[in-house]
Every structure is written in structure tokens, then in C-alpha cells.
Design a protein around this motif. Structure first.
Motif, PDB file in Angstrom:
ATOM      1  N   GLU A 117       0.830  -1.209   0.000  1.00 37.39           N
ATOM      2  CA  GLU A 117       0.000   0.000   0.000  1.00 37.39           C
ATOM      3  C   GLU A 117       0.863   1.257   0.000  1.00 37.39           C
ATOM      4  O   GLU A 117       0.536   2.253  -0.667  1.00 37.39           O
ATOM      5  CB  GLU A 117      -0.926  -0.021   1.218  1.00 37.39           C
ATOM      6  CG  GLU A 117      -2.026  -1.072   1.097  1.00 37.39           C
ATOM      7  CD  GLU A 117      -2.724  -1.369   2.408  1.00 37.39           C
ATOM      8  OE1 GLU A 117      -3.735  -2.085   2.377  1.00 37.39           O
ATOM      9  OE2 GLU A 117      -2.254  -0.896   3.468  1.00 37.39           O
ATOM     10  N   ARG A 118       1.977   1.220   0.734  1.00 40.22           N
ATOM     11  CA  ARG A 118       2.885   2.375   0.741  1.00 40.22           C
ATOM     12  C   ARG A 118       3.463   2.601  -0.646  1.00 40.22           C
ATOM     13  O   ARG A 118       3.535   3.742  -1.121  1.00 40.22           O
ATOM     14  CB  ARG A 118       4.010   2.136   1.748  1.00 40.22           C
ATOM     15  CG  ARG A 118       4.934   3.341   1.933  1.00 40.22           C
ATOM     16  CD  ARG A 118       6.215   2.974   2.637  1.00 40.22           C
ATOM     17  NE  ARG A 118       7.063   2.104   1.818  1.00 40.22           N
ATOM     18  CZ  ARG A 118       7.811   2.549   0.798  1.00 40.22           C
ATOM     19  NH1 ARG A 118       7.807   3.840   0.470  1.00 40.22           N
ATOM     20  NH2 ARG A 118       8.547   1.715   0.097  1.00 40.22           N
ATOM     21  N   ARG A 119       3.875   1.518  -1.299  1.00 39.38           N
ATOM     22  CA  ARG A 119       4.445   1.648  -2.638  1.00 39.38           C
ATOM     23  C   ARG A 119       3.394   2.103  -3.646  1.00 39.38           C
ATOM     24  O   ARG A 119       3.705   2.855  -4.579  1.00 39.38           O
ATOM     25  CB  ARG A 119       5.063   0.326  -3.082  1.00 39.38           C
ATOM     26  CG  ARG A 119       6.252  -0.105  -2.239  1.00 39.38           C
ATOM     27  CD  ARG A 119       6.908  -1.358  -2.786  1.00 39.38           C
ATOM     28  NE  ARG A 119       7.941  -1.862  -1.901  1.00 39.38           N
ATOM     29  CZ  ARG A 119       8.763  -2.866  -2.198  1.00 39.38           C
ATOM     30  NH1 ARG A 119       8.650  -3.485  -3.372  1.00 39.38           N
ATOM     31  NH2 ARG A 119       9.684  -3.260  -1.338  1.00 39.38           N
ATOM     32  N   ALA A 120       2.153   1.647  -3.463  1.00 44.24           N
ATOM     33  CA  ALA A 120       1.083   2.071  -4.369  1.00 44.24           C
ATOM     34  C   ALA A 120       0.872   3.578  -4.271  1.00 44.24           C
ATOM     35  O   ALA A 120       0.653   4.256  -5.282  1.00 44.24           O
ATOM     36  CB  ALA A 120      -0.205   1.327  -4.024  1.00 44.24           C
ATOM     37  N   THR A 121       0.952   4.096  -3.050  1.00 46.35           N
ATOM     38  CA  THR A 121       0.787   5.540  -2.840  1.00 46.35           C
ATOM     39  C   THR A 121       1.961   6.320  -3.407  1.00 46.35           C
ATOM     40  O   THR A 121       1.801   7.422  -3.948  1.00 46.35           O
ATOM     41  CB  THR A 121       0.644   5.845  -1.339  1.00 46.35           C
ATOM     42  OG1 THR A 121      -0.479   5.127  -0.820  1.00 46.35           O
ATOM     43  CG2 THR A 121       0.451   7.331  -1.095  1.00 46.35           C
ATOM     44  N   ALA A 122       3.163   5.735  -3.308  1.00 44.05           N
ATOM     45  CA  ALA A 122       4.362   6.422  -3.766  1.00 44.05           C
ATOM     46  C   ALA A 122       4.492   6.438  -5.282  1.00 44.05           C
ATOM     47  O   ALA A 122       5.180   7.300  -5.832  1.00 44.05           O
ATOM     48  CB  ALA A 122       5.598   5.758  -3.153  1.00 44.05           C
ATOM     49  N   GLU A 123       3.839   5.485  -5.956  1.00 45.65           N
ATOM     50  CA  GLU A 123       3.928   5.434  -7.416  1.00 45.65           C
ATOM     51  C   GLU A 123       3.142   6.588  -8.034  1.00 45.65           C
ATOM     52  O   GLU A 123       1.991   6.817  -7.682  1.00 45.65           O
ATOM     53  CB  GLU A 123       3.365   4.115  -7.947  1.00 45.65           C
ATOM     54  CG  GLU A 123       4.223   2.900  -7.632  1.00 45.65           C
ATOM     55  CD  GLU A 123       5.484   2.867  -8.470  1.00 45.65           C
ATOM     56  OE1 GLU A 123       5.553   3.590  -9.480  1.00 45.65           O
ATOM     57  OE2 GLU A 123       6.403   2.118  -8.088  1.00 45.65           O
ATOM     58  N   PRO A 124       3.741   7.336  -8.975  1.00 46.03           N
ATOM     59  CA  PRO A 124       2.996   8.391  -9.656  1.00 46.03           C
ATOM     60  C   PRO A 124       1.850   7.813 -10.467  1.00 46.03           C
ATOM     61  O   PRO A 124       1.953   6.712 -11.012  1.00 46.03           O
ATOM     62  CB  PRO A 124       4.048   9.047 -10.560  1.00 46.03           C
ATOM     63  CG  PRO A 124       5.078   7.981 -10.776  1.00 46.03           C
ATOM     64  CD  PRO A 124       5.120   7.204  -9.480  1.00 46.03           C
ATOM     65  N   SER A 125       0.744   8.502 -10.522  1.00 50.11           N
ATOM     66  CA  SER A 125      -0.425   8.035 -11.266  1.00 50.11           C
ATOM     67  C   SER A 125      -0.070   7.824 -12.730  1.00 50.11           C
ATOM     68  O   SER A 125       0.517   8.683 -13.378  1.00 50.11           O
ATOM     69  CB  SER A 125      -1.556   9.079 -11.151  1.00 50.11           C
ATOM     70  OG  SER A 125      -2.674   8.666 -11.898  1.00 50.11           O
ATOM     71  N   ALA A 168       3.986   1.248 -13.539  1.00 47.18           N
ATOM     72  CA  ALA A 168       4.751   0.379 -12.652  1.00 47.18           C
ATOM     73  C   ALA A 168       4.654  -1.067 -13.116  1.00 47.18           C
ATOM     74  O   ALA A 168       3.615  -1.516 -13.589  1.00 47.18           O
ATOM     75  CB  ALA A 168       4.235   0.511 -11.218  1.00 47.18           C
ATOM     76  N   ALA A 169       5.765  -1.791 -12.958  1.00 47.42           N
ATOM     77  CA  ALA A 169       5.802  -3.180 -13.400  1.00 47.42           C
ATOM     78  C   ALA A 169       4.919  -4.062 -12.539  1.00 47.42           C
ATOM     79  O   ALA A 169       4.450  -5.106 -12.997  1.00 47.42           O
ATOM     80  CB  ALA A 169       7.242  -3.683 -13.376  1.00 47.42           C
ATOM     81  N   LEU A 170       4.664  -3.659 -11.294  1.00 49.28           N
ATOM     82  CA  LEU A 170       3.882  -4.469 -10.373  1.00 49.28           C
ATOM     83  C   LEU A 170       2.641  -3.705  -9.922  1.00 49.28           C
ATOM     84  O   LEU A 170       2.718  -2.518  -9.588  1.00 49.28           O
ATOM     85  CB  LEU A 170       4.734  -4.841  -9.153  1.00 49.28           C
ATOM     86  CG  LEU A 170       4.121  -5.779  -8.129  1.00 49.28           C
ATOM     87  CD1 LEU A 170       3.741  -7.104  -8.769  1.00 49.28           C
ATOM     88  CD2 LEU A 170       5.119  -6.029  -6.998  1.00 49.28           C
ATOM     89  N   ASP A 171       1.497  -4.383  -9.918  1.00 51.24           N
ATOM     90  CA  ASP A 171       0.239  -3.781  -9.485  1.00 51.24           C
ATOM     91  C   ASP A 171       0.168  -3.863  -7.962  1.00 51.24           C
ATOM     92  O   ASP A 171      -0.350  -4.828  -7.402  1.00 51.24           O
ATOM     93  CB  ASP A 171      -0.938  -4.524 -10.121  1.00 51.24           C
ATOM     94  CG  ASP A 171      -2.271  -3.843  -9.862  1.00 51.24           C
ATOM     95  OD1 ASP A 171      -2.348  -3.012  -8.929  1.00 51.24           O
ATOM     96  OD2 ASP A 171      -3.242  -4.152 -10.566  1.00 51.24           O
ATOM     97  N   TYR A 172       0.691  -2.851  -7.290  1.00 49.06           N
ATOM     98  CA  TYR A 172       0.754  -2.879  -5.832  1.00 49.06           C
ATOM     99  C   TYR A 172      -0.620  -2.850  -5.162  1.00 49.06           C
ATOM    100  O   TYR A 172      -0.818  -3.523  -4.152  1.00 49.06           O
ATOM    101  CB  TYR A 172       1.630  -1.742  -5.310  1.00 49.06           C
ATOM    102  CG  TYR A 172       3.105  -1.997  -5.519  1.00 49.06           C
ATOM    103  CD1 TYR A 172       3.750  -3.032  -4.846  1.00 49.06           C
ATOM    104  CD2 TYR A 172       3.852  -1.217  -6.396  1.00 49.06           C
ATOM    105  CE1 TYR A 172       5.099  -3.278  -5.041  1.00 49.06           C
ATOM    106  CE2 TYR A 172       5.201  -1.454  -6.597  1.00 49.06           C
ATOM    107  CZ  TYR A 172       5.821  -2.485  -5.911  1.00 49.06           C
ATOM    108  OH  TYR A 172       7.152  -2.730  -6.112  1.00 49.06           O
ATOM    109  N   PRO A 173      -1.597  -2.101  -5.668  1.00 52.66           N
ATOM    110  CA  PRO A 173      -2.927  -2.164  -5.044  1.00 52.66           C
ATOM    111  C   PRO A 173      -3.515  -3.571  -5.072  1.00 52.66           C
ATOM    112  O   PRO A 173      -4.097  -4.032  -4.087  1.00 52.66           O
ATOM    113  CB  PRO A 173      -3.754  -1.189  -5.892  1.00 52.66           C
ATOM    114  CG  PRO A 173      -2.755  -0.193  -6.392  1.00 52.66           C
ATOM    115  CD  PRO A 173      -1.525  -1.013  -6.678  1.00 52.66           C
TER     116      PRO A 173
END
Length: 217
Positions: free
Chosen positions: A161-169, A173-178
Motif C-alpha cells: 500500500e505504501r508503494r502504491a501511494t508512492a507510485e505516480p499516477s 509500474a511493473a507491479l500492481d501494488y494495489p
């Protein structure tokens, strides 16, 4: 868990018994891990081996980049659900369970493990281990590519969840963190696998007796 069809895709169970048999179970069925076509000569004539990580050409110039460690879990405890950056093999030396996320069915499943059963977990598949016994549990774990200090060794729901928030919209990203976080939460909220059955407790007592008898030989 009943039936091989219940295993998530890519997950494999290895049953290694005291009588020298080794069976491999996956979603597609069950086979002999010691099939002659998969074995390689091993030091002496008549001895054989089968690689799980790396291969016969592994060397300092061609490393397999794998780790192998002994783990110790306290009684009736569980690891926080997580996902590893690389594939993961775990051999249970006691009575355990592994919660796994099946992406195809969008749900968590539980695989109960007994002594001598090893499980292969593909990279980034959300899972958690549980010690179903009251005493400590020993496990042997092999990972490809990641030691415990690496940031991708064990990604938890909070970290995803932290990485999902840190990723720019729209950052690609190679990985779907959500999605990873959601799957990890599903593993964490799955029903408890319970404790050891009376049959397992009886088998454990018999194993302890066998160890004492072997030790006095």
C-alpha cells in the motif's frame, strides 16, 4: 485442502518420506519426483540428484543466486502475510499450514503441511505460514535472489500500500501494488487452519519415540 485441483497455479507440493519416495503434486496432478528422466549422475555410479534451484552448470561464473536457511517458529504462531520477489521453497519439519492467494479464483486457500512435505511458491504469490503445533516448528527455506535484508524479500500489505501511494499516477509500474495489497489482505483474513488433529498428535508422539529409539541404537 483436498484434491490437487485446489492448488493455485505454480504452487507445488513435494512429499519426501522416510522410505525413500518423493512425490510431486501440482494443480495438474501427481508424479514421481525421482523419475529417471529427470535425474542426473551424483558423484558416484548409481547415485542420482535432481536440481530444484540452479543446475549442473552452476558455478561462481554462473551463480544460481539462491539462499538456503533454517527457520524457527514459535508454537501456534503465524508469519504476517507477504510475497517474495523470487520463487520460494519451504520444507516443513513439523505440522504447519500455508495460506496462499489463488489469483484465478480471487480467494485465499489453505494447504496443510505435515513433516517431510515441501512446498514451492512462485515469485510474488501472497502467502503466510502457520505453526499448528504447540511446540516450536523448524522449516528449511530456499529463496532465489533475495536475502532477508532486501526490500523485496517479504512485501507485506502495508508495504504494498505504501508503494502504491508512492507510485505516480499512470507511471506504468511493473507491479500492481494495489492488487498485491488486496491479495495479501485476503490471505490475512482467511479462516484459521486450526491446530493439530488427534491423529497428527499421535503420529508426532510416535515420531518422538522413533527418535529416542534411533538415538539409543
Amino acid at each position: 485442502m483436498k484434491g490437487t485441483e485446489a492448488l493455485p497455479t505454480g504452487v507445488e507440493l513435494y512429499s519426501l518420506t522416510a522410505d525413500g519416495t518423493a512425490l510431486l503434486t501440482s494443480r495438474t496432478g501427481r508424479g514421481d519426483l525421482l523419475d529417471a528422466g529427470a535425474l542426473l549422475p551424483f558423484i558416484d555410479r548409481g547415485q542420482h540428484a535432481r536440481y530444484l534451484i540452479g543446475d549442473a552448470l552452476t558455478s561462481p561464473e554462473r551463480p544460481s543466486n539462491a539462499t538456503y536457511k533454517l527457520g524457527l517458529m514459535r508454537g501456534h504462531s503465524a508469519f504476517t502475510p507477504h510475497a517474495h520477489g523470487g520463487e520460494h521453497f519451504v520444507l516443513s519439519l513439523g505440522y504447519a499450514a500455508c495460506g496462499l492467494y489463488d489469483d484465478e479464483r480471487q480467494e485465499a486457500v489453505t494447504v496443510r503441511l505435515t513433516p517431510g512435505v515441501m512446498i514451492r511458491i512462485p515469485a510474488l504469490l501472497p502467502h503466510s505460514f502457520v505453526n499448528r503445533g504447540a511446540g516450536r516448528l523448524l522449516i528449511l527455506a530456499a529463496n532465489t535472489g533475495f536475502g532477508i535484508d532486501h526490500e523485496d524479500y517479504a512485501i507485506t500489505a502495508e508495504e504494498a500500500e505504501r508503494r502504491a501511494t508512492a507510485e505516480p499516477s499512470g507511471g506504468g509500474a511493473a507491479l500492481d501494488y494495489p492488487a498485491l495489497a488486496k491479495a495479501l489482505r485476503a490471505v490475512g483474513s482467511a479462516p484459521s487452519p486450526g491446530v493439530m488433529s488427534w491423529r497428527e498428535r499421535a503420529a508426532q508422539a510416535a515420531r518422538r519415540l522413533a527418535v529416542r529409539l534411533e538415538g539409543s541404537a
